[in-house]
Enzyme design. Structure first.
Site, short mmCIF file in Angstrom:
data_model
loop_
_atom_site.label_atom_id
_atom_site.label_comp_id
_atom_site.label_asym_id
_atom_site.label_seq_id
_atom_site.Cartn_x
_atom_site.Cartn_y
_atom_site.Cartn_z
N THR A 158 0.82 -1.20 0.00
CA THR A 158 0.00 0.00 0.00
C THR A 158 0.86 1.26 0.00
O THR A 158 1.84 1.37 0.73
CB THR A 158 -0.92 0.02 1.24
OG1 THR A 158 -1.75 -1.12 1.20
CG2 THR A 158 -1.78 1.27 1.27
N GLY A 197 2.19 -2.82 8.42
CA GLY A 197 2.44 -3.13 9.82
C GLY A 197 3.87 -3.59 10.04
O GLY A 197 4.49 -4.19 9.14
N GLU A 456 -6.41 -4.32 3.91
CA GLU A 456 -6.49 -5.41 2.92
C GLU A 456 -7.63 -5.19 1.93
O GLU A 456 -8.21 -6.14 1.40
CB GLU A 456 -6.65 -6.78 3.62
CG GLU A 456 -5.49 -7.15 4.50
CD GLU A 456 -4.17 -7.19 3.77
OE1 GLU A 456 -4.17 -7.53 2.57
OE2 GLU A 456 -3.15 -6.85 4.39
#
Length: 686
Positions: A158, A197, A456
């Site tokens: 992303t 993350g 997601e």
């Protein structure tokens, strides 16, 4: 080592210390252990509760859990330190216990760290992607390092300006034939990798999704995955200049320009160590592009080796697992809310006795649909997991059904996260003011589900992916349709039932609704076709209705999955009726929320809907009332997993709230220092 023999439950009814909660458990019409074993036991069951129980006991036996305050009382640095310390301790303990099965190891680490394992993306997407997309030679080099935590990685896809639209990702990997390497750049601000993350402070490697250009900048080759070091393995500092590459020893001097850090604070640290990454003229060896599907030779020629759709396999597996995660989160929230509702008394009867709030029909209208939906989500996940295994786990990947898996997983992720987030908020409100405390255990769950509606894949975008698949499918010849497909019913000529007589009638009503909505929008799309309008323009113009059609399809999928569960329960006399009642609640509650469709399509009359929501639904609440606590006990959570003062098994809610309040570090001061300062200098300006 994991022992496969049956493990007893964490608690017995005799552990209940609250008299009201004890009466609730004693009034149940079935044995809670029978329910737990039926739903979650067995080696072929994804959740395999007996192994999970053993793993949970092993995880919580470790002394580190008693070495720190509750996490809500820690500042960000203390919080991160505790999470990292516990994560490494968990890894070492899993090794000591010889937990080698990947799924069980992941469970252990997640439980050990209270759902905050710092390297979750490392053990899931990072390693899974290496296993899926790396060549045999690359696996031999990379995987031992990753599995032993000598390197820690994350999945960097992303970007600041692009998330779901993968084709527009801007990060570039340009082949340089003179040095036999790729030059990685993020040419715009929006190309910055943003949100991954464990990127902010923890990872030293990333799997980077980038646009490949080979043999030079003028020849685009599409998205590829690259294995990139971003931090020094000894100092953990971002790599600023010339460094020694630790994996490919034949490239000892590489110029790297890495900027990496954490992004803005999230709710109560629920999103873990999310970071940003910028790369400027970062060179990596040619053989650090993952090459199972494609490779670039020394001359810069691009060679495709396998179907490029495999590139998205890691994302598909993650999306499927998210559906289980959302079901578990909602199960936690509703367990807390129902147990607390069986302890909390509020309001007064004419005789002067306080009333348990679980006895109020309005409280039941909040919580019983949450319980029914949780069971429906567990069954729909298991159905999706079976579909994933059929398509991806065989000797040959069923590419002809890959689009179906993508559509169902996209839609179910979007639907279950959205509904679970809304229901978790209802559970929070159902617990009154205490529910807003972090110590309630519900607000952190609500925060995670809130985040789940976008990570997601944004839910609106995912529903559109489902809709695209459905429109293409309905325009095909039905002779091409696999009878086992989740959309086979869309080609059925079986009429809708005139009245609801049995559970199958609900299923057929939802199928007919989905079928009619899809045919209607499909006809509209074809009628809108013109030389002046592109298919894209037509799709966007009708996107609101298309998302509605996708939701209707997923609601049908979930309802059918729950119906399959009801039929399985027929072999358990004490459970069969309860599962049938849960099915009624889920079906009527969902139907009530979508009543306009059923009435407009003449599948039901307004009077029929009124009868269902006004009489049938409250009647089901009343029938389920003796079993509400036992139904959530069946989810089999350890108190440490819930981390809730309101939802603890023994029912000692108020004692737990006071104990947690007294742990607040602020209470170490009889008088806060600021007040001492003010009293000593009463004339000073504030």
């Amino acid at each position: 080592m994991v022992d496969t023999k049956d493990q007893g439950p964490y608690y017995r009814i005799s552990d209940t210390k609250n008299a009201d909660l004890l009466r609730e458990r004693q009034s149940a019409t079935f044995d809670v252990e029978e329910l737990t074993q039926f739903m979650f036991a067995g080696p072929n069951n994804y959740f395999n509760v007996n192994i999970r129980r053993q793993i949970t006991r092993q995880a919580y036996a470790y002394p580190i859990h008693k070495t720190h305050l509750p996490l809500e009382y820690l500042d960000s640095d203390e919080y991160y330190s505790v999470v990292i310390r516990k994560s490494f301790a968990g890894v070492k303990e899993a090794e000591r216990l010889n937990i080698t099965n990947k799924k069980y190891r992941d469970w252990f680490l997640n439980i050990f760290c209270g759902g905050k394992f710092a390297f979750q993306l490392h053990t899931s997407m990072f390693i899974h992607t290496l296993e899926t997309l790396a060549s045999d030679e690359q696996k031999e080099k990379f995987l031992p390092l990753a599995r032993s935590f000598q390197i820690i990685g994350t999945y960097a896809q992303t970007e600041l300006g692009h998330g779901s639209n993968l084709q527009r990702l801007e990060t570039e990997a340009v082949f340089d034939r003179t040095t036999d390497s790729f030059i990685l750049n993020m040419p715009t601000l929006t190309a910055t990798k943003f949100w991954p993350g464990a990127l902010g402070q923890s990872s030293n490697y990333v799997l980077l999704m980038a646009q490949l250009y080979a043999p030079d900048r003028h020849h685009p080759c599409g998205l590829q995955m690259f294995f990139v070091q971003i931090r020094d393995l000894k100092t953990h500092l971002p790599l600023p200049g010339k460094i020694a590459c630790s994996v490919w020893l034949d490239y000892s001097e590489l110029f790297l320009g890495v900027e990496v850090g954490e992004i803005s604070t999230r709710f109560f640290h629920e999103a873990g160590d999310n970071g940003y990454l910028r790369l400027t003229n970062v060179r990596i060896p040619r053989n650090q592009m993952l090459t199972k599907l494609a490779y670039v030779d020394e001359q810069g020629t691009f060679h495709r080796l396998a179907d490029p759709r495999l590139l998205y396999g890691a994302m598909l597996a993650t999306r499927v697992n998210l559906c289980a995660f959302f079901a578990l989160l909602l199960a936690r929230a509703v367990t807390i809310a129902v147990r607390y509702s069986a302890v909390r008394r509020q309001g007064q009867t004419p005789s002067g006795k306080e009333t348990l709030i679980i006895d109020y029909p309005l409280q039941q209208d909040k919580l019983v649909p949450c319980i029914a939906s949780t069971y429906a989500f567990f069954y729909s996940f298991m159905k999706l997991e079976n579909l994933r295994a059929q398509i991806l786990d065989g000797d040959t990947i069923l590419f002809d059904r890959l689009a179906e898996l993508h559509a169902v997983s996209s839609g179910l992720k979007a639907y279950s996260s959205g509904i679970a987030e809304r229901f978790s908020q209802i559970c929070r409100v159902a617990c009154g003011g205490h529910g807003y405390l972090v110590a309630s255990g519900i607000k952190p769950v609500n925060n995670m589900l809130d985040a789940g509606c976008t990570y997601e894949g944004d839910n609106a975008v995912l529903f559109q992916q489902t809709a695209r698949f459905l429109v293409k499918a309905i325009q095909k010849d039905d002779d091409e349709m696999n009878i086992d497909s989740s959309i086979a019913y869309l080609f059925s000529t079986k009429p809708a039932p005139a009245a609801i007589v049995d559970l199958d009638d609900y299923c057929r009503l939802f199928e007919c609704r989905s079928q009619m909505l899809l045919k209607s929008i499909s006809n509209r799309l074809m009628e809108s076709s013109s030389p002046s309008s592109t298919p894209h323009d037509i799709f966007v113009k009708n996107s609101i209705e298309l998302v509605h059609v996708a939701k209707a399809y997923i609601e049908t999928f979930v309802l059918r999955a729950l119906y399959d569960g009801v039929r399985k329960a027929l072999g358990h006399n004490s459970l069969a009726l309860v599962f049938e009642q849960l099915f009624h609640v889920f079906a009527i509650h969902t139907l009530r929320n979508q009543a306009a469709d059923f009435i407009r399509l003449k599948l039901l009359t307004a009077e029929q809907v009124y009868q269902l929501e006004t009489y049938s639904l409250p009647d089901m609440y009343n029938r389920l009332r003796p079993n509400l606590v036992t139904l959530v006990d069946g989810f089999d959570f350890h108190d440490n997993e819930l981390n809730s003062c309101l939802g603890r098994y023994d029912g000692q809610v108020y004692e737990a709230l006071m104990e947690r309040a007294r742990l607040n570090p602020t209470n170490q001061h009889k008088v806060h220092p600021i007040w001492t300062s003010i009293r000593q200098n009463p004339t000073s300006k504030l």
